[in-house]
Motif scaffolding. Structure first.
Motif, mmCIF file in Angstrom:
data_model
loop_
_atom_site.group_PDB
_atom_site.id
_atom_site.type_symbol
_atom_site.label_atom_id
_atom_site.label_comp_id
_atom_site.label_asym_id
_atom_site.label_seq_id
_atom_site.Cartn_x
_atom_site.Cartn_y
_atom_site.Cartn_z
ATOM 1 N N LEU A 266 19.870 39.609 30.797
ATOM 2 C CA LEU A 266 20.928 38.607 31.043
ATOM 3 C C LEU A 266 21.658 38.883 32.361
ATOM 4 O O LEU A 266 21.975 37.962 33.117
ATOM 5 C CB LEU A 266 21.921 38.583 29.875
ATOM 6 N N LEU A 267 21.906 40.169 32.631
ATOM 7 C CA LEU A 267 22.519 40.492 33.934
ATOM 8 C C LEU A 267 21.575 40.087 35.062
ATOM 9 O O LEU A 267 22.009 39.627 36.122
ATOM 10 C CB LEU A 267 22.845 41.989 34.025
ATOM 11 N N LEU B 251 22.104 36.516 35.731
ATOM 12 C CA LEU B 251 23.318 36.326 36.556
ATOM 13 C C LEU B 251 23.022 36.647 38.014
ATOM 14 O O LEU B 251 23.419 35.915 38.923
ATOM 15 C CB LEU B 251 24.454 37.232 36.059
ATOM 16 N N LEU B 252 22.317 37.747 38.228
ATOM 17 C CA LEU B 252 22.029 38.173 39.601
ATOM 18 C C LEU B 252 21.115 37.174 40.312
ATOM 19 O O LEU B 252 21.312 36.871 41.487
ATOM 20 C CB LEU B 252 21.347 39.546 39.586
ATOM 21 N N ASN C 178 20.964 34.050 39.779
ATOM 22 C CA ASN C 178 21.811 32.912 40.137
ATOM 23 C C ASN C 178 22.659 33.227 41.377
ATOM 24 O O ASN C 178 22.798 32.398 42.281
ATOM 25 C CB ASN C 178 22.699 32.547 38.945
ATOM 26 N N LEU C 179 23.210 34.443 41.404
ATOM 27 C CA LEU C 179 24.021 34.834 42.564
ATOM 28 C C LEU C 179 23.158 34.867 43.826
ATOM 29 O O LEU C 179 23.591 34.452 44.901
ATOM 30 C CB LEU C 179 24.665 36.206 42.341
ATOM 31 N N TYR C 180 21.930 35.356 43.676
ATOM 32 C CA TYR C 180 21.013 35.406 44.818
ATOM 33 C C TYR C 180 20.755 33.986 45.329
ATOM 34 O O TYR C 180 20.765 33.724 46.528
ATOM 35 C CB TYR C 180 19.697 36.069 44.388
#
Lengths: 368, 610
Positions: free
Chosen positions: B25-26, B29-30, B32-34
């Motif tokens: 899950l992290l 998130l990462l 998506n941030l990328y």
């Protein structure tokens, strides 16, 4: 063998788990750093946050001294008290920002849902660990009742964020207790089936708007979509290395709403870039890992389930908050744990960490 | 009951599983941030800058206008206004009341201001009062500590120091209106006017708007979410408009205005050597400064409805029968066509008849001029001579010959307000009135009457071509443009000259005009000059009626005209004067021409000016 033979160092005597404390302090330090920038270099704001941090560290320390056995014994009465208070809120609560969450006790305002956040996983762990694990199906009905009452009461306030956190903490206990995969599968299927019911009958209009906004924020860029659009602009414009501390234009020029509370992650993304976000996630992962290690090393099922649930709930905060701020999840009022400005959630979280430390430092070092 | 070891190992498996989920899950998130921070970085960076950077245009200052000797004709005058920043003033009504003890603020003004305050951003200054006098500025400055949040702000407004003296040449600037904006948008110039408030509306100000306006600059400002300016990031100064020098001679213009003295009429003076207009007066006039600050509708209606039509530029838009002022050109045509020679003599009994027709065309001299040749016919302005000439020539030949002299066409002067006048011909009459041409029409044209109308600028231009013996220029007002360092003369627009079959004919006509001048009006002049007067009937007088100026309505009296130039040998100035309803040309317009030529020719420093 007896405990007397075992040498205890000073931290163990103080019931402090140093690796966990290190992670917590790292997050708090990071948070202070960001709040200074997000709060517009407001020193009074910093001072209040520092006081809260100090206070919650003290609470954590006190809670760490309490033997988990005590918690186990008191769990159910506290839970019942929490339910009563929630009902109190339901009938006598203060309305604030359209939600009925607060109970005015005369001398202070109090959110019973925060108490439930703590009491509920303890109760669930107490209830499940009474039986041999993995739990038999017939016990699950009781667990379901325990779970649904507070979840629905809180969702009704309405406080979707907290009810998700409460439900999650209970579900984690059940999952960690070794509930059969068949039941897990059935449960997930059930939740999916419930989604339309949730959408059409249980959700408030504003909640539905939030979900729709997530799917297409540009539809109403100055209204419902504003938060998400500005937050994504802040994060995206941070790039790899960020605009630099105090130099985030989205946050410093106030385009970003709620920038020192729920949307503080957007400030991190803007000012520190992908690298800063990565660093924060790494610290979080470290804290979660340490929590799960503590849980695994605990000596009773009750302690294991409780520690595991507290740790995973902590993760739910992180995932829901960052997911919301970066546009993956609808806007739900969940703060970024230990970073966002504000006291209530920090006190709750630190109490949880106090319980983790208590569990880890009250082991009796006996071979079973 | 409890199998502790089994429970512990079951928990460990589940804990490991959940940890794996946490990592996954992290990872989501990462990812998506990328996506946001790396893949879409440029897009979001642009949007972030769009949020915070506001570009504020800065208006250029308008180019100045000078006369040919560098006298300032249009300037930019600082004007002061009072501005109030709403968020800095707690109790606006009280402050206004206190302020009105220093600077008069009517109750209406105060009320209007408070109304507009409601629709105004709190931190943006709002104009409280415009056009403060100097003493008001001083008074406020001394007391400004009493009024935090109120300040005096300076701006620039066009000002015409000579007021109405050359309104019709200079024109004026006024607020940009919807029509101006549409025109600018059509020409893709609207972006240059983002900060500009005024635009040339008439005359030179309109014609040379592109030179005078300049290029706007801009400020890049960083703003917060409420639009408040935090700091200036970048400043690109505007490029001021170019200063221009006109061919006008202020002193001559002044003299012409003085001589007309408010009477209805016009004076145009041209330098025949390059077509530069030395003076251009249309009288009566009005104050262009009224339009700069927004004229009241009452004042505007008065100008619009005045019987003396001050808004019209008589010099270029007034259409008058040229009368006898075109006799030189007609005579020239006669000589060229050999209809007459220098020696041809005609008997004038005081009237002329179309052969075989009873009707008499009267000469202005009831008893006739007797025997006249071309010279004496011009000096005496003998109508009979020209009736016969026109009759023999025919109107189409006249029209063809007059066209290169500029009759019936716009001269192309560098202002937009110009009429073409009418050079009648058979085709013209058929097109205009759907009627055949009658011989009688030709006879009227022979003395510059009938359908023939000219503007004063056309008259002056045609006279200049005569004085120049065929050399032609487009009359113009722009002399030079001031660049950052030097004055650059604007190119003179010379047209192909008129070539006569017999160039001697120029001399014959010009000599006659010289003789006309020196016979009476310029008898005592110390310089040589040439002239021709004209008296144009405004109404036709019945064949046997007597025209009596005293008993006739003023608006029906004759127009007085004159063309003149000097010096005769080497002309430097050509004039056309028209006085509406003034009566005899020689007696009324003549003195104006004489005084103007005196003014120009007899200057002490004439050479030094050149």
């Amino acid at each position: 063998m007896s405990t007397q033979n075992h040498r205890l160092n000073i931290w163990q005597r103080l019931h402090i788990d140093l690796p966990l404390l290190f992670g917590i302090l790292a997050l708090m330090g990071f948070g202070l750093f960001v709040i200074y920038s997000a709060g517009g270099e407001d020193l009074a704001l910093m001072e209040r946050q520092l006081v809260r941090m100090g206070l919650s560290l003290v609470i954590m320390f006190i809670v760490a001294q309490i033997n988990p056995e005590v918690l186990r014994r008191w769990a159910f009465p506290i839970y019942l008290a929490g339910i009563v208070l929630l009902l109190g809120v339901h009938f006598f609560g203060e309305i604030n920002k359209g939600a009925q969450r607060w109970l005015n006790l005369g001398f202070m305002e109090f959110q019973p849902s925060e108490l439930i956040k703590l009491a509920f996983p303890i109760t669930m762990a107490w209830y499940i660990s009474k039986f041999p694990l993995p739990p038999k199906k017939r016990y699950l009905a009781g667990a379901g009742v325990l779970l649904l009452i507070p979840t629905l009461l809180i969702a009704k306030q309405p406080d979707l964020g907290t009810s998700i956190l409460v439900a999650a903490s209970g579900i984690f206990v059940l999952f960690l207790s070794g509930m059969s995969w068949a039941i897990v599968g059935t449960f997930i299927g059930g939740v999916l089936a419930m989604l339309p019911v949730l959408w059409f009958f249980l959700m408030h209009d504003y909640q539905r708007t939030r979900v729709l906004t997530l799917l297409d924020p540009e539809k109403d860029p100055l209204g419902a979509g504003y938060h998400i659009i500005q937050s994504k602009i802040a994060i995206g414009s941070g790039g790899m290395w960020g605009k630099g501390w105090l130099d985030g234009t989205q946050s410093q020029l106030e385009f970003l709403p709620e920038r020192h509370t729920d949307f503080i992650f957007a400030v991190i993304g803007e000012e520190f870039g992908l690298i800063g976000s990565l660093l924060l996630l790494a610290i979080y992962l470290y804290v979660i890992g340490r929590g799960l290690v503590i849980a695994s090393r605990a000596q009773t099922s009750f302690a294991r389930l409780l520690a595991g649930s507290i740790t995973l709930t902590f993760f739910v905060y992180i995932f829901v908050n960052i997911g919301m701020v970066s546009g993956l999840l609808p806007v739900v009022g969940v703060p970024l744990p230990l970073i966002s400005y504000g006291g209530t959630s920090m006190l709750t979280l630190m109490t949880g960490f106090g319980i983790l430390m208590s569990i880890h430092t009250h082991r009796r070092f006996i071979d079973r | 009951m409890h199998d502790h070891a089994a429970e512990a190992s079951l928990f460990k498996r589940r804990a490991l599983f959940t940890f794996a989920c946490v990592v996954i899950l992290l990872g989501i998130l990462l990812t998506n941030l990328y996506h946001l921070q790396i893949l879409s970085y440029t897009d979001y960076e642009t949007r972030s800058n769009d949020n915070r950077i506001r570009v504020v245009p800065v208006a250029p200052s308008r180019g100045l206008i000078f006369d040919r000797h560098g006298k300032l004709l249009a300037e930019n005058q600082p004007f002061f206004s009072l501005e109030l920043i709403p968020e800095k003033v707690k109790d606006v009504p009280a402050v206004l009341a206190e302020l009105s003890t220093l600077i008069p603020l009517s109750a209406d003004e105060q009320e209007d201001f408070q109304k507009s305050l409601k629709y105004h951003r709190r931190f943006k200054p709002l104009t409280l009062k415009n056009r403060l006098s100097e003493s008001e500025v001083a008074l406020f400055s001394v007391n400004r500590h009493r009024f935090p949040g109120i300040s005096v702000v300076a701006g620039l407004k066009r000002h015409y120091p000579y007021n109405g003296m050359m309104t019709h040449a200079l024109g004026y600037v006024g607020r940009i209106n919807d029509r101006d904006r549409a025109a600018l948008q059509r020409n893709d110039l609207w972006k240059n006017y983002a900060a500009t408030k005024d635009i040339g509306k008439q005359g030179i100000e309109k014609f040379y708007e592109n030179l005078l306006h300049g290029q706007p600059g801009h400020l890049e400002e960083e703003v917060n979410n409420r639009g408040r300016t935090i700091r200036t990031l970048k400043s690109v100064p505007p490029v001021p408009g170019q200063d221009i020098y006109l061919t006008l001679d202020l002193k001559l213009q002044e003299k012409a205005v003085e001589l007309l003295n408010g009477r209805r009429g016009s004076v145009v003076a041209i330098d025949p050597r390059d077509g530069g207009i030395l003076a251009m007066v249309s009288s009566p006039t009005y104050d262009p400064n009224l339009f700069v600050h927004g004229i009241s509708s009452k004042a505007y209606n008065e100008l619009l409805n005045s019987r003396s039509r001050p808004l019209i530029n008589r010099a270029t838009q007034g259409q008058y029968a040229p009368a006898s002022t075109v006799k030189p050109h007609l005579a020239l045509l006669g000589l060229e066509e050999k209809t007459i020679t220098a020696k041809t003599r005609v008997w004038d009994p005081g009237f002329w008849q179309i052969p075989g027709v009873e009707r008499k065309y009267r000469d202005w001299k009831r008893w006739g001029h007797g025997w006249v040749d071309v010279n004496s016919a011009l000096i005496g302005s003998c109508d009979t001579y020209f009736y016969e000439l026109a009759y023999k020539t025919g109107v189409d030949k006249i029209a063809n010959f007059m066209q290169p002299f500029g009759f019936g066409e716009r001269t192309g002067i560098d202002i937009f307000e110009e009429s073409a006048g009418i050079m009648p011909s058979k085709d013209w009459k058929r097109m205009r009135y759907n009627q055949p041409w009658y011989i009688g029409d030709t006879i009227s044209v022979g003395i510059g009457q009938g359908y023939w109308t000219t503007t004063p600028i056309q008259l002056a231009n045609a006279a200049a071509i005569m004085a120049n013996k065929g050399k032609r220029f487009v009359p113009h007002l722009l002399k030079s443009i001031k660049d950052s360092t030097a004055k650059i003369n604007s190119p003179v627009d010379e047209m192909a000259p008129i070539e006569l079959k017999n160039p001697k004919n120029w001399e014959i006509i010009n000599n006659a005009m010289r003789d006309t001048a020196h016979k009476k009006r310029f008898k005592d002049a110390t310089y040589s000059a040439a002239m021709k007067t004209g008296t144009a009937q405004v109404i036709s007088v019945a064949a046997d009626a007597k025209y009596d100026a005293d008993t006739i309505d003023e608006h029906l009296r004759d127009n007085a005209l004159v063309i003149a130039y000097a010096p005769f040998e080497n002309p430097k100035i050509v004039l056309a004067v028209v006085l509406e309803n003034a009566g005899w040309g020689g007696a009324n317009a003549g003195p104006v021409a004489r005084a103007l030529l005196d003014e120009y020719m007899l200057r002490d420093s004439w050479e030094s000016i050149q």
